[in-house]
Design an enzyme around this catalytic site. Structure first.
Site, PDB file in Angstrom:
ATOM      1  N   LYS A  73       2.375  -3.583   6.443  1.00 14.48           N
ATOM      2  CA  LYS A  73       2.735  -3.566   5.010  1.00 14.48           C
ATOM      3  C   LYS A  73       4.240  -3.316   4.861  1.00 14.48           C
ATOM      4  O   LYS A  73       4.909  -3.931   4.038  1.00 14.48           O
ATOM      5  CB  LYS A  73       1.932  -2.491   4.274  1.00 14.48           C
ATOM      6  CG  LYS A  73       0.439  -2.782   4.173  1.00 14.48           C
ATOM      7  CD  LYS A  73       0.173  -4.131   3.520  1.00 14.48           C
ATOM      8  CE  LYS A  73      -1.303  -4.446   3.408  1.00 14.48           C
ATOM      9  NZ  LYS A  73      -1.561  -5.784   2.849  1.00 14.48           N
ATOM     10  N   SER A  91       0.835  -1.212   0.000  1.00 12.78           N
ATOM     11  CA  SER A  91       0.000   0.000   0.000  1.00 12.78           C
ATOM     12  C   SER A  91       0.861   1.250   0.000  1.00 12.78           C
ATOM     13  O   SER A  91       1.954   1.271   0.569  1.00 12.78           O
ATOM     14  CB  SER A  91      -0.893  -0.011   1.254  1.00 12.78           C
ATOM     15  OG  SER A  91      -1.521   1.245   1.449  1.00 12.78           O
ATOM     16  N   TYR A 113      -1.556  -1.082  10.907  1.00 18.54           N
ATOM     17  CA  TYR A 113      -1.888  -1.634   9.581  1.00 18.54           C
ATOM     18  C   TYR A 113      -0.772  -1.279   8.590  1.00 18.54           C
ATOM     19  O   TYR A 113      -0.206  -2.148   7.917  1.00 18.54           O
ATOM     20  CB  TYR A 113      -3.226  -1.098   9.075  1.00 18.54           C
ATOM     21  CG  TYR A 113      -3.355  -1.255   7.585  1.00 18.54           C
ATOM     22  CD1 TYR A 113      -3.136  -0.169   6.736  1.00 18.54           C
ATOM     23  CD2 TYR A 113      -3.612  -2.500   7.026  1.00 18.54           C
ATOM     24  CE1 TYR A 113      -3.188  -0.320   5.368  1.00 18.54           C
ATOM     25  CE2 TYR A 113      -3.667  -2.655   5.655  1.00 18.54           C
ATOM     26  CZ  TYR A 113      -3.455  -1.566   4.832  1.00 18.54           C
ATOM     27  OH  TYR A 113      -3.492  -1.718   3.473  1.00 18.54           O
TER      28      TYR A 113
END
Ligand code: WQD
Length: 338
Positions: free
Chosen positions: A154, A125, A150
């Site tokens: 990644k 992302s 989160y």
């Protein structure tokens, strides 16, 4: 050629399964249905006429992952979508995110590195960049301290893959850094199905327009941008899905000098929240009920991709405009609620 798609019943996963089948790949899906619905399998089948093999289990169950690969020794590639992805939830429950997003990645890579050769596409992302110093953002932009657990999963996920590829040349991998996926397949058979109150802008817009939500709150209009609202790079989910297919084909055809590469996947164009609203009103023919409220904690001002690398090396370029993407999102919302 058989490809495993983890999270293949989800928003981006299901669209990628369709594009893989369109290119003649045989697809096997693993999904625990924690954030997706089994009826998406029938929907995919209605679009392509081919029913993917589907196994429902949680990738955190290491023995089931091992057993799966023992039964499917002919898997030639894996596209890994299965992960938790709600920024706010990750702040409240970091361990859920570190366990779910990272242990599952390790278990998959342990299986892949045991094979003579394997191809792996990772769902990353643009969040890894945080607020980039320079726009548009290239793949060489520094990876910043993540704004959320989160986002950190990644970043760490990319590092796990990079380090694994360094010592396992039989593993070829690509991380795709998504910008903001929106829209739905032209058939309106598949699309975004947020559970509960949508966290993301576009599903909140379409749910407001259809009457499910009273009013859209625009999180701040005092940012240093042309109209004061945040800028993002909104990419049609089908364009994003196609990027996965060309990335996989690059790995399979061993066109890559290095066995680990990273690509930004966006349109290369930034749009403000108010521009998205204006575009939606144009394509839907409806006025949208919204109000300006305070900024949302953790939002960055602007992010949009420099897509030169994907354009030149993958030979891939996003085809859909913001209007096209929002029109498909609106068609999907109307069909889901009909
Ligand atoms: C876009 C803009 C909001 C909702 C997140 C994740 C990212 C990726 C995509 C998974 C922002 C504004 C939003 C609303 C609003 N997810 N907004 N009212 O935050 O750019 O990215 O989703 O990979 O990792 O961080 O997307 O759609 O939430 O917000 O004004 O009700 O819309 O402030 O400027 P975001 P978003």
């Amino acid at each position: 050629m058989k490809i495993l798609v983890t999270g293949g019943l989800g928003f981006i996963g299901s669209h990628t399964v369709v594009e893989l089948q369109n290119e003649g790949f045989e697809v096997v899906i693993i999904d625990n249905c924690s954030n997706s619905s089994p009826d998406v399998l029938e929907r995919i089948t209605r679009i392509t006429g081919k029913k993917p093999v589907f196994e429902e289990f949680d990738l955190r169950e290491k023995d089931k992952v091992q057993e799966f690969f023992n039964r499917h020794q002919d898997i030639q590639g894996v596209i890994h979508f299965a992960a938790s992805k709600a920024v706010g939830e990750s702040v409240e429950n970091p361990l859920l995110y570190y366990e779910n997003n990272l242990s599952t990645l390790v278990y998959l890579l342990q299986e892949l590195t045991a094979k003579a050769s394997s191809n792996f596409i990772f769902s990353s992302s643009c969040t890894v960049y945080g607020q980039a110093e320079e726009l548009p953002i290239t793949e060489n932009a520094p990876v910043k301290t993540a704004e959320s657990p989160y986002g950190n999963t990644k970043q760490i996920g990319e590092e796990i893959i990079r380090d694994t590829c360094k010592v396992n040349t039989s593993l070829k991998a690509i991380s795709l850094r998504y910008f903001n996926p929106i829209g739905a397949h032209i058939s309106a058979e598949i699309g975004e199905l947020p559970i509960g109150v949508p966290q993301n802008l576009v599903p909140y817009i379409t749910q407001t327009a259809i009457g499910l939500r009273e009013q859209l709150s625009v999180f701040g209009d005092d940012y240093p941008t042309q109209d004061g609202t945040c800028i993002r790079d909104y990419i049609h989910v089908v364009d994003l899905a196609k990027a996965h297919v060309v990335a996989l084909q690059r790995l399979i055809n061993s066109k890559n000098e290095s066995n680990y590469e990273v690509f930004n996947v966006g349109t290369g164009t930034g749009s403000s929240v108010l521009e998205v609203i204006q575009s939606f009103e144009k394509v839907s023919g409806q006025k949208l009920n919204y109000k300006i409220v305070d900024r949302r904690e953790g939002d960055i001002t602007a992010a949009y991709a420099d897509t030169t690398k994907a354009n030149n090396i993958l030979g891939w370029k996003a085809q859909s405009s913001l209007d096209d993407s929002l029109g498909s999102a609106w068609k999907w919302e109307q069909k889901v609620r009909s």
